[in-house]
Design a protein around this motif. Structure first.
Motif, PDB file in Angstrom:
ATOM      1  N   LEU A 193       0.830  -1.209   0.000  1.00 14.99           N
ATOM      2  CA  LEU A 193       0.000   0.000   0.000  1.00 14.99           C
ATOM      3  C   LEU A 193       0.865   1.260   0.000  1.00 14.99           C
ATOM      4  O   LEU A 193       0.576   2.218  -0.726  1.00 14.99           O
ATOM      5  CB  LEU A 193      -0.939   0.009   1.210  1.00 14.99           C
ATOM      6  N   ALA A 194       1.927   1.256   0.783  1.00 18.96           N
ATOM      7  CA  ALA A 194       2.834   2.411   0.827  1.00 18.96           C
ATOM      8  C   ALA A 194       3.503   2.632  -0.527  1.00 18.96           C
ATOM      9  O   ALA A 194       3.627   3.769  -0.994  1.00 18.96           O
ATOM     10  CB  ALA A 194       3.877   2.218   1.919  1.00 18.96           C
ATOM     11  N   VAL A 195       3.920   1.559  -1.184  1.00 22.31           N
ATOM     12  CA  VAL A 195       4.534   1.670  -2.513  1.00 22.31           C
ATOM     13  C   VAL A 195       3.518   2.219  -3.522  1.00 22.31           C
ATOM     14  O   VAL A 195       3.839   3.099  -4.321  1.00 22.31           O
ATOM     15  CB  VAL A 195       5.106   0.308  -2.984  1.00 22.31           C
ATOM     16  N   LEU A 196       2.287   1.722  -3.480  1.00 18.26           N
ATOM     17  CA  LEU A 196       1.260   2.211  -4.401  1.00 18.26           C
ATOM     18  C   LEU A 196       0.998   3.703  -4.194  1.00 18.26           C
ATOM     19  O   LEU A 196       0.827   4.452  -5.155  1.00 18.26           O
ATOM     20  CB  LEU A 196      -0.046   1.426  -4.227  1.00 18.26           C
ATOM     21  N   GLU A 197       0.975   4.140  -2.943  1.00 21.39           N
ATOM     22  CA  GLU A 197       0.735   5.564  -2.669  1.00 21.39           C
ATOM     23  C   GLU A 197       1.928   6.422  -3.070  1.00 21.39           C
ATOM     24  O   GLU A 197       1.774   7.403  -3.784  1.00 21.39           O
ATOM     25  CB  GLU A 197       0.449   5.764  -1.183  1.00 21.39           C
ATOM     26  N   ARG A 198       3.098   6.044  -2.612  1.00 20.90           N
ATOM     27  CA  ARG A 198       4.283   6.888  -2.798  1.00 20.90           C
ATOM     28  C   ARG A 198       4.880   6.791  -4.200  1.00 20.90           C
ATOM     29  O   ARG A 198       5.186   7.784  -4.823  1.00 20.90           O
ATOM     30  CB  ARG A 198       5.325   6.492  -1.748  1.00 20.90           C
ATOM     31  N   ARG A 199       5.062   5.596  -4.699  1.00 14.02           N
ATOM     32  CA  ARG A 199       5.745   5.398  -5.982  1.00 14.02           C
ATOM     33  C   ARG A 199       4.804   5.459  -7.187  1.00 14.02           C
ATOM     34  O   ARG A 199       5.225   5.817  -8.268  1.00 14.02           O
ATOM     35  CB  ARG A 199       6.479   4.060  -6.005  1.00 14.02           C
ATOM     36  N   CYS A 200       3.538   5.087  -6.972  1.00 17.47           N
ATOM     37  CA  CYS A 200       2.593   5.014  -8.099  1.00 17.47           C
ATOM     38  C   CYS A 200       1.556   6.127  -8.070  1.00 17.47           C
ATOM     39  O   CYS A 200       0.677   6.181  -8.932  1.00 17.47           O
ATOM     40  CB  CYS A 200       1.888   3.657  -8.098  1.00 17.47           C
ATOM     41  N   GLN A 201       1.634   6.989  -7.066  1.00 13.99           N
ATOM     42  CA  GLN A 201       0.705   8.105  -6.906  1.00 13.99           C
ATOM     43  C   GLN A 201      -0.761   7.657  -6.908  1.00 13.99           C
ATOM     44  O   GLN A 201      -1.636   8.307  -7.469  1.00 13.99           O
ATOM     45  CB  GLN A 201       0.919   9.189  -7.976  1.00 13.99           C
ATOM     46  N   LEU A 202      -1.042   6.537  -6.281  1.00 13.92           N
ATOM     47  CA  LEU A 202      -2.402   6.037  -6.134  1.00 13.92           C
ATOM     48  C   LEU A 202      -2.900   6.515  -4.772  1.00 13.92           C
ATOM     49  O   LEU A 202      -2.370   6.108  -3.744  1.00 13.92           O
ATOM     50  CB  LEU A 202      -2.385   4.504  -6.204  1.00 13.92           C
TER      51      LEU A 202
END
Length: 183
Positions: free
Chosen positions: A57-66
């Motif tokens: 979830l953190a990767v999706l928010e931070r790296r993928c701007q989701l």
């Protein structure tokens, strides 16, 4: 037992192949993402490692701007199977992104790969064995990390290196598939 068979794709589902010892186990990951009226969004999982889910979830928010900051995220595996290995990260991330964007992934797709903190897709052990099991069960397309080794016949493979690039590609292909389906 660990898959839901559908004729039409549904947003928020993705299939992966885990290893239970040396035995490959095909499992479906499901995600539901919903707006929350509460100040703190809920994160709930069943059959998945909650710390790995938090990292994805953190990767999706931070790296993928989701944007998941104001949304509850529920995730589960089908059939009560427990999947805790990093090879399921890619399927978990894709299921959550699919649910968030309300765009289904294609039927016949399997995703195998560890997601790193920088959003990179990393190799996993036993990939050939996992892909062979996917083909045996009728899957025809796999998203996998670089350097796959032996690919079984009858399987179309897409090598993915980065989660963000993958989500952009899937969003574009979903749009082109919708245009083609209307024709």
């Amino acid at each position: 037992l660990f898959l839901t068979r559908r004729h039409d794709p549904v947003p928020g589902t993705c299939v992966t192949v885990a290893l239970e010892g040396r035995r490959p186990l095909v499992a479906e990951v499901q995600a539901l993402v919903a707006a929350t009226p509460l100040g703190t969004p809920r994160r709930a999982s069943s059959g998945l490692d909650s710390s790995r889910l938090s990292m994805v979830l953190a990767v999706l928010e931070r790296r993928c701007q989701l944007d998941l900051s104001k949304r509850d995220v529920y995730s589960a595996t089908v059939g009560g199977v427990r999947v805790s290995e990093p090879a399921a990260d890619l399927a978990v991330g894709l299921a959550i992104a699919s649910a968030t964007l309300d765009r289904p992934l294609p039927i016949g797709l399997v995703a195998i790969g560890e997601v790193g903190l920088a959003g990179e897709i990393r190799r996993v052990s036993g990939l050939s064995r996992r892909l062979t099991e996917a083909v045996r069960l009728g899957f025809d397309h796999a998203l996998i990390p670089p350097d796959p080794g032996t690919i079984p016949p009858g399987l179309r493979v897409t090598v993915v290196t980065d989660m963000r690039e993958l989500l952009v590609t899937l969003a574009q292909s979903a749009g082109s598939n919708a245009s083609r389906d209307r024709s």
